[in-house]
Design an enzyme around this catalytic site. Structure first.
Site, PDB file in Angstrom:
ATOM      1  N   LYS A 144      43.760   8.935  34.277  1.00 45.71           N
ATOM      2  CA  LYS A 144      43.950   9.639  35.550  1.00 45.71           C
ATOM      3  C   LYS A 144      44.885  10.827  35.334  1.00 45.71           C
ATOM      4  O   LYS A 144      45.842  10.752  34.547  1.00 45.71           O
ATOM      5  CB  LYS A 144      44.561   8.663  36.547  1.00 45.71           C
ATOM      6  N   SER A 165      43.549   6.316  45.299  1.00 45.93           N
ATOM      7  CA  SER A 165      43.447   7.676  44.802  1.00 45.93           C
ATOM      8  C   SER A 165      42.862   7.799  43.403  1.00 45.93           C
ATOM      9  O   SER A 165      42.609   8.909  42.929  1.00 45.93           O
ATOM     10  CB  SER A 165      44.826   8.320  44.808  1.00 45.93           C
ATOM     11  N   SER A 217      45.822   2.096  45.184  1.00 47.83           N
ATOM     12  CA  SER A 217      45.068   3.208  44.607  1.00 47.83           C
ATOM     13  C   SER A 217      44.232   2.902  43.382  1.00 47.83           C
ATOM     14  O   SER A 217      43.494   3.763  42.928  1.00 47.83           O
ATOM     15  CB  SER A 217      46.031   4.348  44.269  1.00 47.83           C
TER      16      SER A 217
END
Lengths: 373, 512
Positions: free
Chosen positions: A76, A171, A195
């Site tokens: 990420k 997210s 997330s």
């Protein structure tokens, strides 16, 4: 090959059925083919191929580093990666190239993993849809499944296919989509208030949020320091256990990691659940719960019970306060953590040169999106 | 404005009093109210017993001043408080900056053990209660030399509280009339230093050097128990000596290792405390007392002219010799204190509570540190007085100059002369000579042995003390003057001294 589990592919590499370079190239070409998912912000093609080369040498000598040697992974874009742009999907860090690796990234690289790229997210991991980053939203791979397409065709006619897609949740949507679309075998996400777990559920993959303090946060660009944890996304539970085994442990660079040494573990193959006791928190049966989710939940509970496990009701009495506490802590810590983004030392700086205050204000207004502001 | 007359109660011997003759410090009680942050007009009353020598004139009321101090001392350690970068004075700009110091995203603080030990040592030396559990907090404000936008400090629960610092001030006009005062130590906390900003007005830019960003500081907060610049300066001086004796800070003000902020207010005795101002960054020992006294004077004048004191932050302009408001610090600032989530509570142990099998590298034992505390200046002075029958003010003076005490002790080893005489020689003739030549003790051309020998000669009455003094004086002079000197010495000793012996001594002294 790309749809296999980590363990299966690792075995294939060891047996020479496929080489790291071939594996790497397959993933890179799939990433290109699935570009419309917008799962990746940066594809580190050269880096990955070089790492594949090194891995291949090791396999040839019979000296592989372990289960993750030669395995394509994704990270990420809020984890610091040395020499590779790390943006947090924000204008504030566009063009920012960190000079160091996050501990978890380093651990994976030390095991010989191949870094395919940095995945898309909500700006600074603030969001639960992966829709609020500057690089645009991530599309759920399942939007393009036959199942979904058939359903949509029935309902709407003449609608642009382009705009008909589902969110990945967030997210860590990019990481979840990357794993779900088979472009890598595992991906790092982050989890503060769901997330990693949220996009995992949306994309049909496994999302593990390790207990706070088990995995180092050094290098994870923080949202809420007291709640953030690096998350693990894989296609099966066994794979998640392998990755957790590599990442867990005390890090002297992160004072909030647990000091006790982490004992290596192997997931038992659970064929007999009669000794298992499963608790169902009664407070989670909220009135807002959708009937579809509720029925799936019951189905899972019944499954355990029918196989001989003990399924009981438990109480988590502070559940109703959790969201309020979360908001208070979240907003204060986020405001605090964002204070360092002033354009002076790194990242975006505006052109205003009148005064320091004016420069700070303009830089931050230009750098942050509405959610953060 | 006519030169204001200082009409406040201060025991300092250096101030001329208009009406209040002599020292009114005896029996002065400690003000009970502390001037805590930002409150206009305190509600509690300061208790003070007054001794006035004369009848106060009608319409002319006395003033009392109240001074509290926040002293920041840079911890003497190899690396910074939360990161591994080194600590050095005057290194090339931005050469001692780690990723954490530059606030690169994702970096985390790791506490430096040596800094914690320094805080515990200092707390013990100041008779504080060491908190076995203390916490770290973030103090937020935006400034170019604070990369993270916040400073890590200890606001809620600092490492040490409730101590006291004893210092000495001269009272009255005669030298030697010194009294001991104490000031309460409210707390000692660990915190980060900020970087340095250099304002380049010519090019409208500010240059930032982050070498100092993150260096460990001990903030020592002294309650407003002091009443004038001299007391404050004496307290700071004593703290400086203590820190240097402990080795926890080099505390050299010129190098920015010791910085003082003063909280000052004035009031009429018997009335509530006045509005306080903060005078920041008093970085010079010389100007500390002056700046504080100026501010006291300014406040008195302002109030007597019907004005009011603003609760503001001021700085001292060295060139103009006055305090001026600080432009950036107008208005009350909200620092939005928040617990530092990246640092768990700091836990300290004593021998009783030390967990069994604990790794000594990972724990700090307060008792062990207490056992190993170096000798404090007050104890050293006491020993000098007891052992040598020295005058207390001499013991102070000996400790006041780096290396002087050691020099004295080395002279004592090699001479049978009376300690009082030796002390007098060292403090007057020797020190005077050094000051004239602008030398430190370590740079002295005169060795302790040489001085000892000279004193022995005086003792044996081989030469007179005045002759010996002249030897010292001529250290810097022409070697050919030695003959002249021999003549002088012979004359001084009424011809009794053997010229050869004299020449030998003189030559040794002048070459040595």
């Amino acid at each position: 090959m790309l749809g296999r589990t980590l363990r299966e592919v690792s075995a294939a590499l060891k047996q020479g059925q496929i080489t790291p370079t071939e594996l790497c190239q397959k993933c890179l070409s799939l990433i290109k083919k699935t570009k419309f998912l917008n799962a990746y912000i940066t594809v580190s093609e050269e880096v990955a191929l070089k790492q594949a080369e090194e891995s291949e040498k090791r396999y040839k000598k019979g000296r592989s580093l372990g289960d993750l040697d030669g395995i394509p992974i994704a990270v990420k874009d809020n984890f610091s990666t040395s020499g590779i742009e790390t943006t947090c999907a924000s204008n504030m860090l566009k063009g920012y190239v960190p000079p160091y690796n996050a501990t978890v990234v380093q651990k994976l690289l030390d095991q010989g993993a191949l870094l395919m790229g940095k995945t898309n997210l909500d700006e600074f991991a603030m969001g639960s849809g992966s829709t609020d980053g500057i690089f645009g939203p991530v599309k759920n791979p399942w939007s393009f499944s036959e199942q979904y397409r058939k359903k949509r065709k029935q309902k709407s006619h003449g609608e642009k296919e382009d705009s008909d897609w589902l969110i990945t949740g967030g997210s860590s949507g990019g990481s979840a989509a990357a794993v779900s679309a088979f472009t890598c075998f595992t991906a790092l996400g982050s989890d503060t208030g769901g997330s990693t777990r949220n996009p995992a559920a949306h994309c049909g993959v496994v999302g593990l949020k390790p207990s706070y303090g088990l995995v180092s946060r050094h290098g994870l660009i923080p949202l809420v320091n007291s709640m953030d944890v690096p998350g693990i996304l894989t296609r099966c539970v066994d794979d998640a256990a392998i990755v957790l085994g590599i990442l867990a442990g005390h890090d002297p660079k992160d004072s909030t990691t647990v000091q006790d040494p982490v004992k290596p573990f192997v997931l038992p193959s659970l064929t007999d659940v009669s000794k298992l006791c499963v608790g169902i928190p009664k407070e989670y049966l909220a009135p807002e719960l959708s009937s579809e989710v509720r029925s799936l939940w019951s189905k899972a509970a019944n499954l355990f019970e029918s196989e001989g496990a003990k399924v009981i009701e438990v109480s988590l009495p502070h559940t109703s306060f959790s969201i309020v506490c979360y908001h208070v802590l979240c907003t204060s810590e986020v405001a605090s953590n964002m204070a360092r983004f002033d354009g002076l030392e790194y990242g975006h700086r505006c052109d205003v040169g009148v005064s320091t205050e004016a420069m700070y204000a303009a830089t931050r207004r230009e750098g942050f999106n509405d959610v953060l502001l | 404005m006519a030169a204001p007359v200082l009409r406040w109660l201060c025991p300092g011997r250096c101030w001329a009093f208009a009406r209040i003759g002599g020292c009114s410090c005896h029996g002065r009680g400690v003000p009970t109210a502390s001037t805590s942050s930002g409150k206009r007009g305190q509600s509690s009353v300061a208790r003070q017993s007054l001794i006035t020598a004369q009848e106060p004139r009608k319409g002319d009321r006395e003033w009392a001043a109240v001074v509290g101090l926040e002293i920041h001392a840079q911890i003497s350690s190899n690396s910074k408080l939360f990161s591994g970068s080194q600590v050095h004075f005057a290194a090339p700009p931005n050469s001692l900056v780690s990723f954490f110091d530059a606030s690169l995203p994702g970096t985390l603080p790791v506490l430096n053990r040596r800094c914690v030990e320094a805080a515990v040592m200092t707390g013990l030396a100041l008779d504080c209660r060491i908190n076995k559990k203390s916490l770290f907090d973030r103090k937020h404000y935006f400034y170019a030399d604070l990369p993270a936008g916040y400073q890590i400090t200890q606001q809620r629960l600092p490492i040490a509280v409730d101590g006291s610092l004893a210092y000495s001030v001269c009272v009255g006009k005669k030298l030697g009339q010194a009294v001991t005062r104490t000031v309460r130590v409210r707390q000692i906390q660990l915190e980060q230093d900020s970087g340095k900003s250099l304002h380049d007005d010519l090019r409208s830019q500010t240059l930032v050097d982050l070498n100092r960003a993150g260096v460990g500081l001990l903030e020592v907060v002294l309650e407003p128990d002091m009443s004038c610049g001299e007391e404050a300066a004496a307290a700071v001086r004593e703290l400086q000596l203590i820190l240097q004796a402990l080795g926890t800070s080099r505390a050299i003000m010129a190098e920015g290792q010791l910085r003082v902020d003063a909280n000052i207010s004035v009031h009429h005795p018997g009335e509530p405390l006045g509005v306080r101002t903060e005078v920041k960054n008093l970085n010079s020992a010389r100007f500390l007392a002056r700046a504080i006294d100026y501010e006291i004077q300014r406040q008195i004048s302002e109030l007597e002219n019907g004005g009011e004191i603003l609760n503001e932050t001021r700085s001292f302009d060295y060139k103009l010799g006055c305090t001026v408001p600080m432009r950036d610090k107008e208005g009350k600032q909200d620092y939005r204190f928040m617990p530092e989530p990246n640092l768990p509570p700091l836990l300290l142990y004593d021998s009783a509570s030390l967990p069994a099998g604990a790794d000594p590298q990972q724990v700090i034992n307060i008792d062990r540190i207490r056992e190993q505390l170096p000798e404090l200046p007050s104890v050293t002075r006491e020993k000098l007085v007891r052992r040598y029958g020295m005058l207390p003010e001499h013991s102070f003076a000996l400790l006041n100059e780096v290396g002087l005490l050691e020099f004295f002790q080395n002279v004592m080893k090699e001479t049978r002369a009376e300690p009082k005489k030796v002390a007098s020689w060292v403090l007057n003739t020797f020190l005077g000579f050094l000051k004239q030549q602008n030398l430190a003790v370590s740079e002295s051309p005169v060795t302790p042995s040489a001085l000892a020998e000279l004193l022995n000669l005086v003792e044996r009455k081989a030469i007179s003390s005045s002759a010996a003094k002249q030897v010292m004086d001529l250290k810097k002079g022409n070697p050919r003057a030695i003959n002249k000197l021999i003549g002088l010495v012979r004359k001084a000793t009424l011809g009794r001294a053997d010229p050869t012996a004299i020449k030998e001594v003189l030559e040794r002294q002048l070459s040595g």
